[in-house]
Design a protein around this motif. Sequence first.
Motif, PDB file in Angstrom:
ATOM      1  N   ALA A 201      -2.855 -71.830 -41.273  1.00 48.03           N
ATOM      2  CA  ALA A 201      -2.067 -71.162 -42.256  1.00 48.03           C
ATOM      3  C   ALA A 201      -0.526 -70.961 -41.748  1.00 48.03           C
ATOM      4  CB  ALA A 201      -2.502 -69.871 -42.501  1.00 48.03           C
ATOM      5  N   ARG A 202      -0.467 -70.860 -40.369  1.00 54.42           N
ATOM      6  CA  ARG A 202       0.797 -70.612 -39.858  1.00 54.42           C
ATOM      7  C   ARG A 202       1.421 -71.894 -39.709  1.00 54.42           C
ATOM      8  NH1 ARG A 202      -2.016 -66.888 -36.289  1.00 54.42           N
ATOM      9  NH2 ARG A 202      -2.594 -68.509 -34.912  1.00 54.42           N
ATOM     10  N   GLU A 203       0.784 -73.139 -39.453  1.00 51.97           N
ATOM     11  CA  GLU A 203       1.470 -74.389 -39.478  1.00 51.97           C
ATOM     12  C   GLU A 203       2.085 -74.655 -40.782  1.00 51.97           C
ATOM     13  OE1 GLU A 203      -1.056 -77.731 -38.484  1.00 51.97           O
ATOM     14  OE2 GLU A 203      -1.551 -76.806 -36.628  1.00 51.97           O
ATOM     15  N   LEU A 204       1.280 -74.422 -41.950  1.00 53.99           N
ATOM     16  CA  LEU A 204       1.796 -74.712 -43.158  1.00 53.99           C
ATOM     17  C   LEU A 204       2.836 -73.771 -43.707  1.00 53.99           C
ATOM     18  CD1 LEU A 204      -1.487 -75.838 -44.747  1.00 53.99           C
ATOM     19  CD2 LEU A 204       0.187 -77.133 -43.940  1.00 53.99           C
TER      20      LEU A 204
ATOM     21  N   ASP B  18       1.358 -68.336 -43.961  1.00 52.83           N
ATOM     22  CA  ASP B  18       0.598 -67.248 -43.455  1.00 52.83           C
ATOM     23  C   ASP B  18       0.950 -66.010 -43.891  1.00 52.83           C
ATOM     24  OD1 ASP B  18       2.852 -67.838 -41.923  1.00 52.83           O
ATOM     25  OD2 ASP B  18       2.315 -66.482 -40.385  1.00 52.83           O
ATOM     26  N   GLU B  19       1.978 -65.631 -44.569  1.00 48.57           N
ATOM     27  CA  GLU B  19       2.399 -64.302 -44.838  1.00 48.57           C
ATOM     28  C   GLU B  19       1.594 -63.883 -46.391  1.00 48.57           C
ATOM     29  OE1 GLU B  19       6.419 -63.709 -46.790  1.00 48.57           O
ATOM     30  OE2 GLU B  19       6.801 -65.807 -46.190  1.00 48.57           O
ATOM     31  N   HIS B  20       1.036 -64.957 -46.880  1.00 43.56           N
ATOM     32  CA  HIS B  20       0.436 -65.027 -48.246  1.00 43.56           C
ATOM     33  C   HIS B  20      -1.037 -64.751 -48.004  1.00 43.56           C
ATOM     34  CE1 HIS B  20       4.405 -65.437 -49.980  1.00 43.56           C
ATOM     35  NE2 HIS B  20       4.448 -66.607 -49.451  1.00 43.56           N
ATOM     36  N   VAL B  21      -1.562 -65.074 -46.689  1.00 46.70           N
ATOM     37  CA  VAL B  21      -2.930 -65.170 -46.545  1.00 46.70           C
ATOM     38  C   VAL B  21      -3.384 -63.744 -45.647  1.00 46.70           C
ATOM     39  CG1 VAL B  21      -4.786 -66.603 -45.478  1.00 46.70           C
ATOM     40  CG2 VAL B  21      -2.819 -67.554 -46.595  1.00 46.70           C
ATOM     41  N   ARG B  22      -4.261 -63.050 -46.220  1.00 47.92           N
ATOM     42  CA  ARG B  22      -4.892 -61.901 -45.589  1.00 47.92           C
ATOM     43  C   ARG B  22      -6.250 -62.293 -45.125  1.00 47.92           C
ATOM     44  NH1 ARG B  22      -3.199 -55.995 -46.843  1.00 47.92           N
ATOM     45  NH2 ARG B  22      -0.899 -56.458 -47.539  1.00 47.92           N
ATOM     46  N   PHE B  23      -6.789 -62.063 -43.902  1.00 50.39           N
ATOM     47  CA  PHE B  23      -7.898 -62.239 -43.338  1.00 50.39           C
ATOM     48  C   PHE B  23      -8.545 -60.908 -43.204  1.00 50.39           C
ATOM     49  CE2 PHE B  23      -6.109 -66.126 -42.298  1.00 50.39           C
ATOM     50  CZ  PHE B  23      -6.995 -67.187 -42.190  1.00 50.39           C
ATOM     51  N   LEU B  24      -9.426 -60.563 -43.988  1.00 45.76           N
ATOM     52  CA  LEU B  24     -10.156 -59.206 -44.193  1.00 45.76           C
ATOM     53  C   LEU B  24     -11.117 -58.991 -43.240  1.00 45.76           C
ATOM     54  CD1 LEU B  24      -9.554 -58.570 -48.169  1.00 45.76           C
ATOM     55  CD2 LEU B  24      -8.175 -57.752 -46.402  1.00 45.76           C
ATOM     56  N   GLY B  25     -11.705 -59.956 -42.651  1.00 41.28           N
ATOM     57  CA  GLY B  25     -12.913 -59.801 -41.790  1.00 41.28           C
ATOM     58  C   GLY B  25     -13.970 -59.537 -42.598  1.00 41.28           C
ATOM     59  N   LYS B  26     -15.199 -59.018 -41.824  1.00 40.93           N
ATOM     60  CA  LYS B  26     -16.370 -58.737 -42.638  1.00 40.93           C
ATOM     61  C   LYS B  26     -16.276 -57.241 -43.540  1.00 40.93           C
ATOM     62  CE  LYS B  26     -19.286 -60.731 -39.081  1.00 40.93           C
ATOM     63  NZ  LYS B  26     -19.839 -60.883 -37.850  1.00 40.93           N
ATOM     64  N   GLN B  27     -16.672 -57.403 -44.733  1.00 37.09           N
ATOM     65  CA  GLN B  27     -16.471 -56.365 -45.562  1.00 37.09           C
ATOM     66  C   GLN B  27     -17.850 -56.232 -46.462  1.00 37.09           C
ATOM     67  OE1 GLN B  27     -13.863 -54.651 -46.393  1.00 37.09           O
ATOM     68  NE2 GLN B  27     -12.314 -55.600 -45.098  1.00 37.09           N
ATOM     69  N   GLU B  28     -18.327 -54.963 -46.672  1.00 37.34           N
ATOM     70  CA  GLU B  28     -19.611 -54.394 -47.370  1.00 37.34           C
ATOM     71  C   GLU B  28     -19.302 -54.284 -48.646  1.00 37.34           C
ATOM     72  OE1 GLU B  28     -21.957 -51.661 -45.581  1.00 37.34           O
ATOM     73  OE2 GLU B  28     -21.651 -52.442 -43.686  1.00 37.34           O
ATOM     74  N   GLN B  29     -18.127 -53.840 -49.000  1.00 39.45           N
ATOM     75  CA  GLN B  29     -17.706 -53.573 -50.456  1.00 39.45           C
ATOM     76  C   GLN B  29     -17.188 -54.667 -51.007  1.00 39.45           C
ATOM     77  OE1 GLN B  29     -19.614 -50.830 -50.789  1.00 39.45           O
ATOM     78  NE2 GLN B  29     -18.057 -50.446 -52.270  1.00 39.45           N
ATOM     79  N   ILE B  30     -17.671 -56.089 -50.911  1.00 39.32           N
ATOM     80  CA  ILE B  30     -17.425 -57.374 -51.540  1.00 39.32           C
ATOM     81  C   ILE B  30     -17.043 -57.256 -52.985  1.00 39.32           C
ATOM     82  CG2 ILE B  30     -19.744 -58.326 -51.937  1.00 39.32           C
ATOM     83  CD1 ILE B  30     -17.289 -60.441 -50.174  1.00 39.32           C
ATOM     84  N   GLU B  31     -17.766 -56.319 -53.756  1.00 37.16           N
ATOM     85  CA  GLU B  31     -17.513 -56.403 -55.229  1.00 37.16           C
ATOM     86  C   GLU B  31     -15.989 -55.700 -55.591  1.00 37.16           C
ATOM     87  OE1 GLU B  31     -19.792 -54.718 -53.461  1.00 37.16           O
ATOM     88  OE2 GLU B  31     -20.184 -52.582 -54.208  1.00 37.16           O
ATOM     89  N   ASP B  32     -15.763 -54.981 -54.554  1.00 33.31           N
ATOM     90  CA  ASP B  32     -14.215 -54.392 -55.097  1.00 33.31           C
ATOM     91  C   ASP B  32     -13.009 -55.571 -54.682  1.00 33.31           C
ATOM     92  OD1 ASP B  32     -14.986 -51.886 -55.498  1.00 33.31           O
ATOM     93  OD2 ASP B  32     -15.045 -51.177 -53.709  1.00 33.31           O
ATOM     94  N   ILE B  33     -13.354 -56.446 -53.720  1.00 32.33           N
ATOM     95  CA  ILE B  33     -12.399 -57.452 -53.558  1.00 32.33           C
ATOM     96  C   ILE B  33     -12.493 -58.392 -54.535  1.00 32.33           C
ATOM     97  CG2 ILE B  33     -11.452 -59.178 -51.725  1.00 32.33           C
ATOM     98  CD1 ILE B  33     -13.200 -57.299 -49.608  1.00 32.33           C
TER      99      ILE B  33
END
Length: 380
Positions: A248-251, A254-269
């Motif tokens: 993402a950085r190379e291309l 990256d400012e438009h990509v968010r890495f949210l990690g593991k999430q339990e409330q997947i339905e909200d996302i």
Amino acid sequence: MRIGIVCYPTFGGSGVLATELGKALADEGHQVHFITYQQPVRLNIFNANIFYHEVRVPTYPLFDYPPYEVALASTMVDVIINHDLDLLHVHYAIPHASAAYMAKQIVKQKNGRNIPVITTLHGTDITLVGKDKTYEPVVTFSINQSDAITAVSKNLRDETYRFFAIEKEIEVIYNFVDVSRFNKKPIDPFRKVIAPNGEKILMHASNFRKVKRVTDVIEVFAAVQQKLSAKLLMVGDGPERPACEELARELGIDEHVRFLGKQEQIEDILAVSDVFLLPSEYESFGLAALEAMAARSVVISTNAGGLSEINIQGETGYMADVGDVATMSKYAIDLLSDDVLLNKMKEAAYQQALLFDIKNIIPIYEALYGRFCRMDDVSA
Ligand code: GMT
């Protein structure tokens, strides 16, 4: 019924499915006993019908590899006998099916009961790990020793017959989704934070293993970004995440990509996402895709494995060959540039997900259990 469920407790699809199955069975009045080494991630509710039995694996200086399978089989024996289980349902063959075989033999010898064992095959237990020479003989044997075998898609059933000498019928019981949980209105403030100027939102969720081809997600998004303003949410974590971040950085996106990690409330996302990208090398079923569809996110995926059994090309989503980033990008750009088409496909995806609603699948499992329950009890 008193049902033992054995699964991986992590974010993987098999553990999620097994946990949701157990919760639904408990709601139906069955007593459900989870047997695993850690509280399953989706086992986040209190229900008087649910019990959790942790498998403890004592360490010892001699053990470079503590024998989990032995500890698991011993815990199975303990729970079967002391909670008078009617059957054991194991998810993911390795090492659950072979541990169940061992437990079954021990229970037979100890108190003469023939506890039924149902094995549900999920995917990589067959297609990636299971067929490896180091595991194959044990996997073949323990699948054949199960009283019933189910697979989560027709594709996985066929792959299992192709790779292993299976002498029994493998029944297909599709994975399911609780549509009522995923059919949520987007949380507006959340959408605004992610996409302040009304940008379209793309999403991916997985455990970032090689089989998911997550860098293809970044490449598709980069192509989309060249044509229209969009944001990408990457949910989950795993070995390929650093490669994605670097790409993402190379291309320069990256400012438009968010890495949210593991999430339990997947339905909200999922509720705020327009398109769900799943460019996997293989998916036996693609539970993540089904959950996205239930949340009205249009799935653009590969046509690998069982994905075409849930996603209908050009109607509920789009599919392309594995690695065909150009075609997946074109689908995404065309779809995200046409709001009428996007809304039509969102609705079609939702309607398709309804076919796999939990309410339709749980009775199939209950009927299967009914066929085997107390098979050692001649009066039953
Ligand atoms: O690959 C994963 O995400 C985990 C893996 C598992 O078994 O934990 O998922 C498999 O089982 C899921 C539930 O049945 C399926 O939806 C996934 O398609 C399948 N993954 C693969 O076949 C790669």
